[in-house]
Design a protein around this motif. Structure first.
Motif, PDB file in Angstrom:
ATOM      1  N   UNK B   1       0.851  -1.197   0.000  1.00 28.57           N
ATOM      2  CA  UNK B   1       0.000   0.000   0.000  1.00 28.57           C
ATOM      3  C   UNK B   1       0.887   1.248   0.000  1.00 28.57           C
ATOM      4  N   UNK B   2       0.508   2.234  -0.819  1.00 30.27           N
ATOM      5  CA  UNK B   2       1.278   3.468  -0.911  1.00 30.27           C
ATOM      6  C   UNK B   2       0.448   4.627  -0.400  1.00 30.27           C
ATOM      7  N   UNK B   3       1.110   5.563   0.269  1.00 29.55           N
ATOM      8  CA  UNK B   3       0.398   6.748   0.737  1.00 29.55           C
ATOM      9  C   UNK B   3       0.111   7.659  -0.455  1.00 29.55           C
ATOM     10  N   UNK B   4      -1.122   8.114  -0.558  1.00 31.78           N
ATOM     11  CA  UNK B   4      -1.499   9.046  -1.626  1.00 31.78           C
ATOM     12  C   UNK B   4      -1.537  10.450  -1.049  1.00 31.78           C
ATOM     13  N   UNK B   5      -0.897  11.392  -1.712  1.00 32.46           N
ATOM     14  CA  UNK B   5      -0.985  12.792  -1.297  1.00 32.46           C
ATOM     15  C   UNK B   5      -1.300  13.636  -2.524  1.00 32.46           C
ATOM     16  N   UNK B   6      -2.360  14.396  -2.434  1.00 30.71           N
ATOM     17  CA  UNK B   6      -2.754  15.296  -3.529  1.00 30.71           C
ATOM     18  C   UNK B   6      -2.857  16.704  -2.962  1.00 30.71           C
ATOM     19  N   UNK B   7      -2.287  17.667  -3.647  1.00 32.52           N
ATOM     20  CA  UNK B   7      -2.404  19.062  -3.221  1.00 32.52           C
ATOM     21  C   UNK B   7      -3.251  19.789  -4.255  1.00 32.52           C
ATOM     22  N   UNK B   8      -4.241  20.540  -3.784  1.00 26.71           N
ATOM     23  CA  UNK B   8      -5.096  21.256  -4.735  1.00 26.71           C
ATOM     24  C   UNK B   8      -5.633  22.534  -4.108  1.00 26.71           C
ATOM     25  N   UNK B   9      -6.181  23.374  -4.960  1.00 25.65           N
ATOM     26  CA  UNK B   9      -6.797  24.610  -4.464  1.00 25.65           C
ATOM     27  C   UNK B   9      -8.257  24.314  -4.119  1.00 25.65           C
ATOM     28  N   UNK B  10      -8.910  25.310  -3.528  1.00 22.31           N
ATOM     29  CA  UNK B  10     -10.303  25.106  -3.110  1.00 22.31           C
ATOM     30  C   UNK B  10     -11.208  24.833  -4.315  1.00 22.31           C
ATOM     31  N   UNK B  11     -10.962  25.519  -5.433  1.00 22.74           N
ATOM     32  CA  UNK B  11     -11.864  25.308  -6.574  1.00 22.74           C
ATOM     33  C   UNK B  11     -11.558  23.992  -7.312  1.00 22.74           C
ATOM     34  N   UNK B  12     -10.457  23.333  -6.966  1.00 21.65           N
ATOM     35  CA  UNK B  12     -10.143  22.043  -7.586  1.00 21.65           C
ATOM     36  C   UNK B  12     -10.563  20.851  -6.720  1.00 21.65           C
TER      37      UNK B  12
END
Lengths: 65, 509
Positions: B1-12
Motif C-alpha cells: 500500500x502506498x500513501x497518496x498525497x494530492x495538493x489542490x486549491x479550493x476550486x479544484x
C-alpha cells in the motif's frame, strides 16, 4: 539581602494612618449584613428547587436529531 | 500500500476528492458526488478562496478506529478501517513546503486545520479541528484550544474547537457533543482525558435500559451523567424552571466565562418531534450600537428590583445583549452563528425554526461550588445594599463571569490601568482556583472596554453567609474586603479609577 515585596500590609497601614480604613461594625452595617444573609438564603432555596426539578425532568428530553 | 498525497486549491477540490472517495470508500461515482455535494461542499463554501488543501490516504483516525472495532467490524458489510485526511493551508503549498527546512516554519504559520473523512457514507466528516481564520466570515470570539496534527509527516499546530458530524450509528448528536467537550478539555487541561465513542457508551451502561448501539440518542439526564463520569461538576438548567430572561442570561454568563455549553434544543412544546444537542462555544463581538440599544435589565428578583427602584438607578446587564451565539452543530459545518432564541436559524427549515433551547448543561470544574444564578444575585445584593455611593439616575452596567484566580492575577499583574494600591492589594490577596468577577461600568465606558468597579467572589465557596465568598468589592471611591481574622467587613476609601475589562476568557469583547 532578601527583601519583602508584598505590599498589601504596607498599603493598609498607610491608608489606616490616613483614616481611610474603617471596620463596618455599626448597627446599620450589621443590619446590612443580616439583610444580605437573609436574602441570599431565599435565593439559594429558590435555586435549589429549580435545580432539583431540572434534574428530575432531565430524563424526559431525548435528543437524537 | 502506498500513501497518496494530492495538493489542490479550493476550486479544484471537488474534481480531486470525488475519485479518491470513490476509490478508497468503494462507492459509485454518483454516491461519491452526492457525498461531496451534500456533506462536504457546505463546509468548503464557507472557506476563503485562498485556501489550499492536502488530501492524504490512508489515515488512521483514533476516533473512527474506535467506532470501527467496537461496532462497524461486527457487521457483515465490508467497512473500511482507513480514513482520508484533508489538511488546510492559507495560500498555495507544494512538496518542498514539507521537506525544505527553511520553508516548514513559514508553512506552519499558514496551517488552518484538518478534517478526517470516515468511510461512513453519507456522513463522512469525522474528527476535525478547523481554525476560525479559514472562514470568510469569522467576526466572532469563542473558546478554542491548540491541537497537533501532521501533514506529509511534518508536525503542525492548529487553534480551534473540535468538530465531527454524527455517524448516526455509534454516535448521534448527544454523543458527538460529549466527545467534542472532552476533546476540547483534554487538549487544554491535564485533569481530563479524551472520550472515544466506546468510552461514552461504556460510561452510560448503567444508565441505559435499552441497547446502546445503534444509537437512538441520549436524554438530558444521560448527557449530564456522562459528563460527571468524565470528571465534571455538571450543572443542569431547565428553561421551564427559570424565568426565560434569567435562563438566557445564565447561558450568556457561562459563555462569557469561556465554557463550552451543552445546549439541548427541541420543538416539543410546538407539537414537533425534533430534539437535538449542540454546543455553544462563543458569541459575536459586542458593538457600540448593541450597548447603546441595551434596555434596562428586567430584574426578576423582587427584592433586587425594589432596591433598583428605591435607588432610582438604571441597571444594565451584559447578559441582556442580544448577540449571536457560536454553535458547534454536528448537522452543519462548525462555527454556526444564530441567536439564542432561534438556535436552529441556520437550518432554514420550518420545523427546525420552531426549536428553542429547553435545557443547557454546564461542564463545570468539580470544585466550582457557587453557580451562576446564585452568584449573580449575591453580587447584585452587595452592589445595591452596601455603602457604595450610586447617585440617582446613574447608569450601572454589570458584566459577570467566571475565570480562574491564576488567569485573573496574570492579567492584573501586567494591567497598567489599575490604581496601583488597588492592584497590589488584590495581587497580595490569596485567590481561589476559580473566581466570579463582576465588572461595573456604564454604557460610554463599556463601549471603550473600561470599568470603574470590580467584585471578586470565591467560586469554591457555596456558604454565602457573613461575606464568606467575598474577596473584594470595589466601586468608584471605595472598596470592601472581609477581614481574614474576624470576617468583619472593612471599608477602604480609595478611588479605583478607570481600568480595562478582562477579555481573556473569549479573547475579546
Amino acid at each position: 539581602m532578601a527583601i519583602t515585596i508584598s505590599k498589601k500590609a504596607e498599603i493598609l497601614e498607610r491608608l489606616n494612618a490616613e483614616g481611610r480604613v474603617r471596620t463596618m461594625d455599626s448597627v446599620e452595617a450589621i443590619a446590612n449584613r443580616e439583610e444580605i444573609n437573609n436574602q441570599i438564603v431565599k435565593v439559594i432555596k429558590d435555586y435549589q428547587h429549580k435545580a432539583n426539578i431540572s434534574q428530575i425532568k432531565a430524563s424526559e428530553f431525548i435528543f437524537t436529531a | 500500500m502506498t500513501c497518496i498525497t494530492i495538493v489542490c486549491s479550493l476550486h479544484e477540490i471537488r474534481d480531486q476528492l470525488i475519485p479518491v472517495l470513490q476509490q478508497k470508500f468503494l462507492v459509485s461515482r454518483a454516491i461519491a458526488e452526492s457525498t461531496f455535494d451534500d456533506g462536504l461542499a457546505p463546509h468548503f463554501i464557507r472557506f476563503k478562496n485562498s485556501v489550499h488543501i492536502v488530501i492524504e490516504h490512508p489515515y488512521v483516525d483514533r476516533v473512527y478506529r474506535d467506532s470501527f472495532y467496537s461496532y462497524f467490524s461486527t457487521k457483515m458489510g465490508d467497512y473500511k478501517k482507513d480514513c482520508i485526511r484533508l489538511s488546510f493551508f492559507e495560500g498555495s503549498v507544494n512538496g518542498d513546503d514539507f521537506r525544505d527546512k527553511s520553508k516548514i516554519s513559514a508553512t506552519a504559520l499558514r496551517y488552518l486545520g484538518f478534517m478526517v473523512l470516515r468511510p461512513t457514507i453519507p456522513s463522512v466528516v469525522g474528527r476535525s479541528v478547523i481554525s476560525p481564520a479559514i472562514l470568510r466570515q469569522n467576526d466572532f470570539i469563542s473558546v478554542s484550544s491548540s491541537f497537533h496534527a501532521t501533514v506529509r509527516g511534518v508536525k503542525f499546530q492548529v487553534v480551534g474547537f473540535p468538530y465531527s458530524s454524527q455517524d448516526a450509528e455509534t454516535i448521534s448528536c448527544a454523543e458527538t457533543s460529549i466527545w467534542a467537550i472532552m476533546e476540547y478539555f483534554s487538549s487544554k487541561y491535564s485533569d481530563y482525558r479524551p472520550a472515544l465513542p466506546s468510552a461514552i457508551i461504556k460510561a452510560l451502561q448503567s444508565r441505559s435500559n435499552d441497547r446502546q448501539i445503534p444509537s437512538t440518542g441520549l436524554n438530558a439526564e444521560q448527557v449530564g451523567f456522562a459528563l460527571r463520569e468524565f470528571g465534571f461538576g455538571t450543572k443542569t438548567y431547565l428553561r421551564k424552571q427559570f424565568h426565560t430572561p434569567d435562563f438566557i442570561r445564565l447561558i450568556s454568563c457561562y459563555i462569557e466565562s469561556g465554557l463550552p455549553l451543552e445546549i439541548l434544543i427541541d420543538n416539543f412544546s410546538k407539537g414537533g418531534s425534533i430534539g437535538h444537542a449542540v454546543l455553544a462555544i462563543g458569541r459575536t463581538k459586542t458593538t457600540s450600537i448593541q450597548i447603546d440599544k441595551l434596555n434596562v435589565t428586567n430584574e426578576t428578583d423582587f427584592s433586587i428590583a425594589a432596591l433598583i427602584k428605591a435607588k432610582s438607578i438604571y441597571l444594565y446587564d451584559n447578559d441582556d445583549i442580544a448577540r449571536d451565539i457560536v454553535f458547534i452543530d454536528d448537522n452543519h459545518p462548525p462555527y454556526q452563528l444564530a441567536p439564542i432564541n432561534n438556535p436552529a436559524r441556520h437550518y432554514n427549515n420550518a420545523d427546525w425554526s420552531l426549536c428553542e433551547v429547553s435545557y443547557f448543561i454546564v461542564p463545570l470544574y468539580p470544585k466550582i461550588y457557587l453557580e451562576a444564578f446564585v452568584a449573580k444575585n449575591y453580587i447584585k445584593n452587595l452592589l445595591l445594599r452596601e455603602n457604595f455611593i450610586i447617585p440617582i439616575h446613574t447608569e450601572v452596567f454589570i458584566r459577570i463571569f467566571l475565570t480562574s484566580g491564576r488567569s485573573y492575577k496574570d492579567y492584573l499583574a501586567s494591567e497598567e490601568s489599575f490604581d496601583i494600591d488597588v492592584k497590589e492589594f488584590i495581587m497580595d490577596t490569596p485567590m481561589a482556583k476559580f473566581i466570579w468577577i463582576c465588572e461595573v461600568s456604564n454604557k460610554p465606558l463599556m463601549k471603550q472596554g473600561k470599568a470603574i468597579g470590580l467584585f471578586i467572589l470565591d467560586a469554591t465557596e457555596p456558604n454565602l453567609q457573613n461575606y464568606n465568598p467575598l474577596i473584594f468589592a470595589g466601586y468608584l471611591d471605595r472598596f470592601y474586603y472581609p477581614d481574614p481574622n474576624t470576617r468583619e467587613l472593612k471599608e477602604v476609601l480609595v478611588n479605583l479609577g478607570i481600568f480595562s475589562i478582562y477579555t481573556n476568557n473569549l479573547k475579546g469583547f
